[in-house]
Design a protein around this motif. Structure first.
Motif, PDB file in Angstrom:
ATOM      1  N   GLY B  79     -34.485 -11.982  -3.550  1.00 22.06           N
ATOM      2  CA  GLY B  79     -35.126 -10.669  -2.744  1.00 22.06           C
ATOM      3  C   GLY B  79     -34.548 -10.890  -1.415  1.00 22.06           C
ATOM      4  O   GLY B  79     -33.702 -11.410  -1.054  1.00 22.06           O
ATOM      5  N   ARG B  80     -35.337 -10.139  -0.511  1.00 26.95           N
ATOM      6  CA  ARG B  80     -35.098  -9.909   1.051  1.00 26.95           C
ATOM      7  C   ARG B  80     -36.261 -10.281   1.742  1.00 26.95           C
ATOM      8  O   ARG B  80     -37.401  -9.991   1.205  1.00 26.95           O
ATOM      9  CB  ARG B  80     -34.283  -8.638   1.237  1.00 26.95           C
ATOM     10  N   VAL B  81     -35.974 -10.741   2.820  1.00 26.84           N
ATOM     11  CA  VAL B  81     -37.061 -10.887   3.969  1.00 26.84           C
ATOM     12  C   VAL B  81     -36.807  -9.587   4.701  1.00 26.84           C
ATOM     13  O   VAL B  81     -35.720  -9.456   5.627  1.00 26.84           O
ATOM     14  CB  VAL B  81     -37.104 -12.295   4.732  1.00 26.84           C
ATOM     15  N   LEU B  82     -37.787  -8.645   4.915  1.00 22.24           N
ATOM     16  CA  LEU B  82     -37.773  -7.540   5.617  1.00 22.24           C
ATOM     17  C   LEU B  82     -38.737  -7.423   6.767  1.00 22.24           C
ATOM     18  O   LEU B  82     -39.921  -8.159   6.538  1.00 22.24           O
ATOM     19  CB  LEU B  82     -37.610  -6.420   4.759  1.00 22.24           C
ATOM     20  N   CYS B 202     -44.342  -9.989  -8.228  1.00 22.42           N
ATOM     21  CA  CYS B 202     -42.849  -9.883  -8.253  1.00 22.42           C
ATOM     22  C   CYS B 202     -42.396  -8.844  -9.549  1.00 22.42           C
ATOM     23  O   CYS B 202     -43.328  -8.346 -10.192  1.00 22.42           O
ATOM     24  CB  CYS B 202     -41.915 -11.206  -8.416  1.00 22.42           C
ATOM     25  N   ARG B 203     -41.259  -8.363  -9.225  1.00 22.92           N
ATOM     26  CA  ARG B 203     -40.952  -7.302 -10.614  1.00 22.92           C
ATOM     27  C   ARG B 203     -39.685  -7.877 -11.345  1.00 22.92           C
ATOM     28  O   ARG B 203     -38.914  -8.739 -11.037  1.00 22.92           O
ATOM     29  CB  ARG B 203     -40.212  -6.294  -9.589  1.00 22.92           C
ATOM     30  N   PHE B 204     -39.687  -7.845 -12.719  1.00 19.16           N
ATOM     31  CA  PHE B 204     -38.832  -8.216 -13.608  1.00 19.16           C
ATOM     32  C   PHE B 204     -37.750  -7.293 -13.482  1.00 19.16           C
ATOM     33  O   PHE B 204     -37.796  -5.940 -13.168  1.00 19.16           O
ATOM     34  CB  PHE B 204     -39.319  -8.308 -15.066  1.00 19.16           C
ATOM     35  N   GLU B 207     -31.303  -6.045 -14.444  1.00 20.46           N
ATOM     36  CA  GLU B 207     -29.995  -5.881 -13.892  1.00 20.46           C
ATOM     37  C   GLU B 207     -29.512  -7.042 -13.467  1.00 20.46           C
ATOM     38  O   GLU B 207     -28.424  -7.546 -13.508  1.00 20.46           O
ATOM     39  CB  GLU B 207     -30.014  -4.863 -12.792  1.00 20.46           C
ATOM     40  N   THR B 208     -30.351  -7.839 -12.788  1.00 20.58           N
ATOM     41  CA  THR B 208     -29.857  -9.405 -11.866  1.00 20.58           C
ATOM     42  C   THR B 208     -30.162 -10.436 -12.931  1.00 20.58           C
ATOM     43  O   THR B 208     -29.904 -11.747 -12.408  1.00 20.58           O
ATOM     44  CB  THR B 208     -30.546  -9.417 -10.709  1.00 20.58           C
ATOM     45  N   THR B 209     -30.525 -10.296 -13.961  1.00 19.74           N
ATOM     46  CA  THR B 209     -30.686 -11.292 -15.107  1.00 19.74           C
ATOM     47  C   THR B 209     -28.915 -11.878 -15.345  1.00 19.74           C
ATOM     48  O   THR B 209     -28.209 -11.262 -15.200  1.00 19.74           O
ATOM     49  CB  THR B 209     -31.210 -10.849 -16.282  1.00 19.74           C
ATOM     50  N   MET B 210     -28.889 -13.203 -15.684  1.00 20.11           N
ATOM     51  CA  MET B 210     -27.876 -13.749 -16.088  1.00 20.11           C
ATOM     52  C   MET B 210     -27.786 -13.960 -17.413  1.00 20.11           C
ATOM     53  O   MET B 210     -28.477 -14.757 -18.066  1.00 20.11           O
ATOM     54  CB  MET B 210     -27.379 -15.280 -15.310  1.00 20.11           C
ATOM     55  N   PRO B 211     -26.937 -13.035 -18.071  1.00 19.11           N
ATOM     56  CA  PRO B 211     -27.054 -12.976 -19.710  1.00 19.11           C
ATOM     57  C   PRO B 211     -26.883 -14.292 -20.360  1.00 19.11           C
ATOM     58  O   PRO B 211     -25.884 -15.057 -19.671  1.00 19.11           O
ATOM     59  CB  PRO B 211     -25.754 -12.052 -19.894  1.00 19.11           C
ATOM     60  N   TYR B 212     -27.619 -14.614 -21.242  1.00 25.46           N
ATOM     61  CA  TYR B 212     -27.310 -15.950 -21.923  1.00 25.46           C
ATOM     62  C   TYR B 212     -27.917 -17.088 -20.986  1.00 25.46           C
ATOM     63  O   TYR B 212     -27.480 -18.382 -21.187  1.00 25.46           O
ATOM     64  CB  TYR B 212     -26.386 -16.115 -22.749  1.00 25.46           C
ATOM     65  N   TRP B 213     -28.335 -16.882 -19.924  1.00 19.96           N
ATOM     66  CA  TRP B 213     -28.691 -18.014 -19.233  1.00 19.96           C
ATOM     67  C   TRP B 213     -30.053 -18.148 -18.270  1.00 19.96           C
ATOM     68  O   TRP B 213     -30.997 -19.017 -18.424  1.00 19.96           O
ATOM     69  CB  TRP B 213     -27.551 -18.010 -17.897  1.00 19.96           C
ATOM     70  N   ALA B 214     -30.448 -17.051 -17.585  1.00 23.55           N
ATOM     71  CA  ALA B 214     -31.530 -17.104 -16.949  1.00 23.55           C
ATOM     72  C   ALA B 214     -32.181 -15.484 -16.786  1.00 23.55           C
ATOM     73  O   ALA B 214     -31.435 -14.607 -16.277  1.00 23.55           O
ATOM     74  CB  ALA B 214     -31.563 -17.621 -15.700  1.00 23.55           C
ATOM     75  N   SER B 216     -34.395 -12.977 -14.519  1.00 29.25           N
ATOM     76  CA  SER B 216     -34.610 -12.701 -13.029  1.00 29.25           C
ATOM     77  C   SER B 216     -35.709 -11.737 -12.597  1.00 29.25           C
ATOM     78  O   SER B 216     -36.045 -10.917 -13.196  1.00 29.25           O
ATOM     79  CB  SER B 216     -33.368 -11.806 -12.600  1.00 29.25           C
ATOM     80  N   TYR B 217     -36.373 -12.262 -11.525  1.00 28.46           N
ATOM     81  CA  TYR B 217     -37.355 -11.589 -10.653  1.00 28.46           C
ATOM     82  C   TYR B 217     -37.175 -11.222  -9.348  1.00 28.46           C
ATOM     83  O   TYR B 217     -36.533 -12.220  -8.653  1.00 28.46           O
ATOM     84  CB  TYR B 217     -38.616 -12.511 -10.814  1.00 28.46           C
ATOM     85  N   LEU B 218     -37.525 -10.153  -8.862  1.00 30.73           N
ATOM     86  CA  LEU B 218     -37.092  -9.758  -7.361  1.00 30.73           C
ATOM     87  C   LEU B 218     -38.588  -9.865  -6.706  1.00 30.73           C
ATOM     88  O   LEU B 218     -39.409  -9.303  -7.147  1.00 30.73           O
ATOM     89  CB  LEU B 218     -36.495  -8.381  -7.530  1.00 30.73           C
ATOM     90  N   PHE B 219     -38.393 -10.254  -5.538  1.00 34.45           N
ATOM     91  CA  PHE B 219     -39.494 -10.005  -4.690  1.00 34.45           C
ATOM     92  C   PHE B 219     -38.983  -9.996  -3.131  1.00 34.45           C
ATOM     93  O   PHE B 219     -38.357 -10.859  -2.643  1.00 34.45           O
ATOM     94  CB  PHE B 219     -40.535 -11.445  -4.706  1.00 34.45           C
ATOM     95  N   ASP B 220     -39.650  -8.949  -2.384  1.00 34.95           N
ATOM     96  CA  ASP B 220     -39.339  -8.973  -1.123  1.00 34.95           C
ATOM     97  C   ASP B 220     -40.562  -9.410  -0.177  1.00 34.95           C
ATOM     98  O   ASP B 220     -41.726  -8.990  -0.500  1.00 34.95           O
ATOM     99  CB  ASP B 220     -38.710  -7.367  -0.563  1.00 34.95           C
ATOM    100  N   PHE B 221     -40.155 -10.091   0.856  1.00 37.68           N
ATOM    101  CA  PHE B 221     -41.222 -10.363   1.956  1.00 37.68           C
ATOM    102  C   PHE B 221     -41.074  -9.396   2.909  1.00 37.68           C
ATOM    103  O   PHE B 221     -40.289  -9.129   3.547  1.00 37.68           O
ATOM    104  CB  PHE B 221     -41.250 -11.895   2.330  1.00 37.68           C
ATOM    105  N   VAL B 222     -42.457  -8.733   3.391  1.00 39.53           N
ATOM    106  CA  VAL B 222     -42.253  -7.966   4.264  1.00 39.53           C
ATOM    107  C   VAL B 222     -43.178  -8.496   5.636  1.00 39.53           C
ATOM    108  O   VAL B 222     -44.329  -8.485   5.441  1.00 39.53           O
ATOM    109  CB  VAL B 222     -42.982  -6.531   4.001  1.00 39.53           C
ATOM    110  N   LEU B 223     -42.604  -8.702   6.817  1.00 38.39           N
ATOM    111  CA  LEU B 223     -43.343  -9.185   7.993  1.00 38.39           C
ATOM    112  C   LEU B 223     -43.395  -8.008   8.694  1.00 38.39           C
ATOM    113  O   LEU B 223     -43.135  -7.000   8.938  1.00 38.39           O
ATOM    114  CB  LEU B 223     -42.187 -10.140   8.414  1.00 38.39           C
TER     115      LEU B 223
END
Lengths: 215, 233
Positions: B79-82, B202-204, B207-214, B216-223
């Motif tokens: 994810g991103r640090v924003l 976090c959010r499942f 799209e960013t899952t790596m097929p047949y491998w892992a 993916s979860y997305l999480f942005d930190f907001v400062l």
């Protein structure tokens, strides 16, 4: 606009990740700050810091030692204390402090981290910071910002330490905001018989409760 | 010098949250004193190369820290640090600490009756790129019991520490996984007001899952971001 991410506690099991080798020694290439005693055997995996030449840091070497206590007076045995300070000339190692007339010290960053032990005790090795500007045309007395986290702390607690032997404390704009009766809770005192060791105890309750800040 | 915008206090946990037992003796007795932000608070360890010098380089693949493969469900957390104005925070340190997929920390005080994995520690570091992005490959941590009550369990979570551009913007938090039945029962997560609680989940993301491998979860930190009005100085 996006909503700020809420804080959560560190929990008690952070030492094997958040305490890095040398993290509590801002002036030398020592291991002070890491906690191999709390890391499961064989699990010390993180890389060590690059060559820092921290032994060449300019300024008066000092140690800051102290104990932290919870609001009942019991030792706070697993807190994580972070410090942030200016260099000996009074400049922060941050692009935001762009006062070119004050020299940076290429060997000094000014950020450190130490965990308290079973007695609630902690120790940093650093240098005495120079003065930095305050609000308006004021100049602040030498001070170090402290951030406190740990199990039971849901959101970081903030305080500052000043030095008992600094005459500049009398004109410090932040100390001036603190009720006179509580100012001594922010003043580190020299340990008897040791010229370079300052004691700063942190109390979350009781008659000598440390003043905490909201920034 | 511009100060940082005020903390969004309504979204933050209180210091004292009695359901979280250890906060009862560890919350400060008195309220903090409001002070203006000075150069001390608006600066912090930031700038090119500063984090490598302080702590050492990135450690973003937690499944490759030993010779052997660790056991557990491989996941990608990124994810991103924003800041709150959705501007990226580049070149800042994101630190990660977690339990292993059995619910055990590589910590000598962890007494949970669950195995350590000699090939997995559960620590990582990632310095954000120019767009504020971070990315870890790790294993999904498990729930574990804790002594907050007679039968209390922590939901699966990952501890994160983010420095941000200044002492004032620091963030230490925990990230939880969607749909965890333990989440609404957890005294630490529930210290955050309910309306803001989804900010620590976090959010499942297929799209960013790596097929047949892992997966993916997305999480942005907001400062905290910069305040609109400049300071008198």
């Amino acid at each position: 606009m996006a909503g700020q991410t809420p804080w959560q506690t560190t929990g008690p099991f952070f030492h094997f990740g958040f305490c890095w080798k040398g993290g509590a020694d801002l002036t030398g290439d020592s291991a002070l700050g890491s906690r191999p005693d709390l890391t499961a055997p064989g699990h010390d995996v993180l890389a060590e810091p690059g060559t820092t030449n921290r032994r060449l840091v300019k300024g008066e070497r000092i140690e800051i030692v102290g104990q932290m206590f919870d609001n009942t007076g019991a030792p706070f045995t697993d807190a994580l204390i972070e410090i942030w300070q200016a260099n000996a000339a009074g400049r922060y190692a941050c692009p935001e402090d762009n006062r070119a007339e004050i020299p940076l010290d290429e060997n000094f960053i000014g950020f450190g981290r130490a965990a308290t032990d079973k007695q609630g005790a902690y120790r940093f090795r650093t240098i005495r910071p120079g003065r930095v500007p305050g609000p308006g045309n004021t100049l602040q007395a030498p001070h170090i910002a402290f951030g406190l986290v740990g199990p039971g702390i849901l959101k970081r607690l903030l305080t500052r330490i000043y030095f008992a032997d600094a005459p500049e404390n009398d004109e410090d704009p932040i100390l001036a905001l603190v009720p006179a009766a509580r100012r001594s809770s922010l003043i580190a005192t020299r340990e008897p018989g040791a010229a370079d060791i300052y004691r700063f105890d942190i109390r979350l309750g009781g008659p000598q409760e440390t003043v905490l800040f909201d920034i | 010098m511009k100060p940082f915008a005020p903390e969004e206090k309504a979204a933050q946990p209180p210091s004292l949250f009695p359901d979280f037992r250890s906060s009862v003796t560890r919350a400060p007795a008195s309220a903090p004193l409001k002070i203006p932000q000075t150069l001390t608070e608006t600066t912090g360890p930031a700038g090119n190369g500063i984090w490598e010098r302080l702590m050492g380089g990135n450690a973003t693949d937690l499944t490759k820290q030993y010779k052997g493969e660790p056991l557990g469900e491989r996941i990608i957390v990124s994810g991103r640090v924003l800041d709150e104005n959705t501007r990226p925070v580049p070149n800042t340190m994101v630190e990660l600490v977690q339990a292993n997929p059995s619910g055990r920390y590589a910590h000598n005080y962890d007494q949970h009756d669950a195995p350590l994995d000699p090939n997995f520690t559960g620590v990582g570091r990632c310095i954000t790129d120019a767009e504020g992005r971070y990315r870890f490959i790790t294993l999904k941590p498990a729930a574990y019991p804790w002594a907050n009550g007679p039968n209390t369990w922590r939901p699966a979570h990952i501890h994160f520490s983010i420095a941000g551009p200044a002492f004032a913007t620091r963030l230490v938090t925990q990230m939880y996984f969607p749909g965890d039945p333990l989440f609404p029962l957890d005294a630490i997560a529930c210290a955050v007001p309910e309306w803001a609680r989804d900010r620590i989940v976090c959010r499942f993301d297929l799209e960013t899952t790596m097929p047949y491998w892992a997966l993916s979860y997305l999480f942005d930190f907001v400062l905290r971001g910069r305040d609109a009005t400049p300071m008198e100085n």
